[in-house]
Design an enzyme around this catalytic site. Structure first.
Site, PDB file in Angstrom:
ATOM      1  N   SER A 284      -8.346  -0.172  -3.385  1.00  0.00           N
ATOM      2  CA  SER A 284      -8.572  -1.010  -4.661  1.00  0.00           C
ATOM      3  C   SER A 284      -8.080  -2.331  -4.780  1.00  0.00           C
ATOM      4  O   SER A 284      -7.590  -2.641  -3.896  1.00  0.00           O
ATOM      5  CB  SER A 284      -7.707   0.196  -5.530  1.00  0.00           C
ATOM      6  OG  SER A 284      -7.669  -0.477  -7.090  1.00  0.00           O
ATOM      7  N   TYR A 297      -0.154   4.264  -8.410  1.00  0.00           N
ATOM      8  CA  TYR A 297      -1.448   3.837  -7.921  1.00  0.00           C
ATOM      9  C   TYR A 297      -1.346   3.041  -6.808  1.00  0.00           C
ATOM     10  O   TYR A 297      -1.948   2.983  -6.024  1.00  0.00           O
ATOM     11  CB  TYR A 297      -2.369   3.666  -9.257  1.00  0.00           C
ATOM     12  CG  TYR A 297      -3.935   3.654  -8.725  1.00  0.00           C
ATOM     13  CD1 TYR A 297      -4.564   4.982  -8.612  1.00  0.00           C
ATOM     14  CD2 TYR A 297      -4.451   2.590  -8.579  1.00  0.00           C
ATOM     15  CE1 TYR A 297      -5.832   4.871  -7.972  1.00  0.00           C
ATOM     16  CE2 TYR A 297      -5.737   2.480  -8.124  1.00  0.00           C
ATOM     17  CZ  TYR A 297      -6.582   3.658  -8.028  1.00  0.00           C
ATOM     18  OH  TYR A 297      -7.783   3.698  -7.690  1.00  0.00           O
ATOM     19  N   LYS A 301      -2.690   2.938  -3.053  1.00  0.00           N
ATOM     20  CA  LYS A 301      -3.655   2.252  -2.603  1.00  0.00           C
ATOM     21  C   LYS A 301      -3.165   1.233  -1.538  1.00  0.00           C
ATOM     22  O   LYS A 301      -3.928   0.965  -0.331  1.00  0.00           O
ATOM     23  CB  LYS A 301      -4.472   1.539  -3.635  1.00  0.00           C
ATOM     24  CG  LYS A 301      -5.143   2.493  -4.457  1.00  0.00           C
ATOM     25  CD  LYS A 301      -6.088   3.442  -3.653  1.00  0.00           C
ATOM     26  CE  LYS A 301      -7.099   4.257  -4.596  1.00  0.00           C
ATOM     27  NZ  LYS A 301      -7.976   4.880  -3.680  1.00  0.00           N
TER      28      LYS A 301
END
Length: 403
Positions: A284, A297, A301
Site C-alpha cells: 500500500s 494498517y 503494510k
C-alpha cells in the site's frame, strides 16, 4: 427488517444511521443513500420473476448480462453494484428453482478465444455481436496474455482480488482463488466453472496448508501467487495510535501479515520445487509512508514491504517476490471509495475505476520477473505525485546483494 442480503452483511450496517444506508425497493423506489445499495425481498422476487420470464427455456438458463441490465434498469444501480447484487442475492434464489447461466457466459477454457468480456466492461464500451472478433482484438492488444499461467489469488470475492480473478479467467489462464464467505465462493464458482475455488481463511495456517496441498494434488503448477487479502478497521476513525482498540489492531496485524506469511510458508516451497514462480503481495501507499490515523494498517503494510524483500533475498533464480502497492481505486462502483492513501482524498477528487485499474494491473503483474525480485512496485497512474514524493520507500527500491 427483512432484506435480501446475508446476515453478516446486514449486521455490518444495522447499527449505522438509516439516512446513510440505501435500501432499493420494488420498481426503483429508494430511500437514503450510503455505503451499500441493497435489494429487499420484494425487489428480489421482482427480479427473479423478470428473469424467469426472459429465461431461455431450451437451455433452462438466463444470460448474466441480461440479468445485470434488468437490475440496473429497475433499481438505478451502477453496473458494479448490479453485478454484486446478482451474485450475492438474486443468483442463489434462481438456483433454488434449478435456473442456471446460459452457455455463452460459462464457456470452457477450450473455447476461451470466444469468451465474451463479462464483468469488466469499461463505462464507454460498445456492444459487440461477434464475440470471436472482439476477443481477437483483445489478443492483439494484449499479446502477453498468450502464455497460459497457473495463478493463485487470495480473497477473490470482492475488490481488487475479484477484478484480477475475473480478468485472468477471461484470458484463459488456469486460476485458483479463495475467500472466507462460502455463499459468495459458490456463486463465483457457478460463474467460472473452470476455476478452482475454495473457502479458506488465509490468516489460519492450517487452512492455507490444506489449500496449497489440494491445489498441488490437483496438478496445479502455481507459477504466480497473488497474496491479496487485507483489512483496515481504522478507516474513517481518525484515531491516534494509542486510541486504536486492541481488537482492531490485533485483527489488522493478524489478517494483513499472517495471511501473507502463511501463503509464503506454503506456496514458496512449491515454487522452489518447480524452479519457477512469482510471488506478489499487495502492499500500500501506507506501506511506503506513515499516517497518523492508520497506525495499525501502516505497521502491517510496512511489514509486507520488509517481508517480501527478505523473502526475495532467499529465493533462487529464476523465482521472484515483490511487494506491490495497488493504488487509489474505487472498488465498489461509486458506492464506497476505498482509498489506499488517505491524503489522496485531498489530492484526488476520486479513486480510479476498478475496471481501468485491472486493465493496467492484470498485464503488469504477468510481466513481473526475476529482474524485479525484491523491488518495491506500484501501479503507475494510480497514485498522486504528492503521495509518491512523500514515500519513504520509493518505487524500485531493492534489496542489498547477498555476500
Amino acid at each position: 427488517l427483512k432484506v435480501g442480503i446475508s446476515r453478516t452483511t446486514l449486521f455490518k450496517y444495522i447499527h449505522k444511521d438509516p439516512s446513510k444506508r440505501r435500501m432499493v425497493k420494488g420498481e426503483g423506489e429508494s430511500a437514503g443513500r450510503g455505503k451499500k445499495r441493497l435489494i429487499d425481498d420484494e425487489g428480489v422476487n421482482f427480479i427473479v420473476a423478470k428473469l424467469k420470464a426472459k429465461a431461455d427455456v431450451g437451455k433452462d438458463g438466463f444470460s448474466r448480462q441480461e440479468a445485470i441490465g434488468i437490475i440496473m434498469e429497475h433499481f438505478d444501480l451502477s453496473r458494479s453494484a448490479a453485478s454484486r447484487q446478482l451474485r450475492r442475492i438474486v443468483l442463489p434464489e434462481m438456483m433454488k428453482d434449478g435456473m442456471t447461466l446460459t452457455g455463452e457466459d460459462v464457456a470452457s477454457h477450450d473455447e476461451w478465444p470466444k469468451l465474451p468480456i463479462m464483468n469488466l466492461e469499461l463505462r464507454h464500451e460498445q456492444e459487440h455481436d461477434d464475440q470471436g472478433t472482439m476477443m481477437q482484438q483483445h489478443q492483439q492488444q494484449h499479446p502477453q496474455h498468450q502464455p497460459r499461467r497457473s495463478i493463485v489469488i487470495s480473497e477473490v470475492t470482492s475488490g481488487l482480488g475479484r477484478a484480477l480473478f475475473e480478468y485472468y479467467c477471461m484470458y484463459g489462464h488456469n486460476v485458483a482463488g479463495c475467500g472466507r464467505n462460502q455463499d459468495e465462493i459458490q456463486s463465483l464458482q457457478i460463474l467460472f466453472p473452470e476455476a478452482k475455488l475454495s473457502v479458506v481463511e488465509v490468516s489460519n495456517d492450517l487452512s492455507v496448508a490444506q489449500w496449497a496441498a489440494e491445489l498441488e494434488n490437483d496438478g496445479m503448477e502455481m507459477d504466480l501467487i497473488i497474496a491479496n487479502a487485507g483489512i483496515c478497521p481504522e478507516t474513517n476513525c481518525n484515531r491516534p495510535a494509542w486510541e486504536v482498540p486492541c481488537k482492531d489492531f490485533d485483527e489488522t496485524i493478524h489478517s494483513n501479515i499472517f495471511g501473507v506469511s502463511n501463503m509464503v510458508r506454503h506456496f514458496i516451497p512449491r515454487m522452489i520445487k518447480n524452479s519457477n514462480g512469482t510471488f506478489v503481495a499487495m502492499s500500500s501507499g501506507l506501506g511506503r509512508s506513515p499516517d497518523p490515523h492508520h497506525a495499525a494498517y501502516c505497521a502491517s503494510k510496512f511489514a509486507i514491504e520488509g517481508l517480501m524483500k527478505s523473502v526475495a533475498m532467499s529465493l533462487p533464480d529464476p523465482l521472484c517476490a515483490v511487494p506491490l502497492a495497488p493504488g487509489v481505486v474505487d472498488t465498489t462502483g461509486g458506492e464506497m471509495m476505498q482509498l489506499e492513501h488517505p491524503s489522496d482524498i485531498k489530492h484526488n477528487s476520486e479513486g480510479k475505476d476498478i475496471n481501468q485499474w485491472v486493465q493496467v494491473a492484470g498485464p503488469m503483474i504477468l510481466r513481473i520477473s526475476r529482474k524485479d525480485n525484491g523491488k518495491s512496485m506500484s501501479m503507475k497512474g494510480f497514485y498522486s505525485v504528492r503521495d509518491r514524493q512523500s514515500w519513504i520507500i520509493q518505487d524500485g527500491t531493492g534489496v542489498p546483494k547477498n555476500d
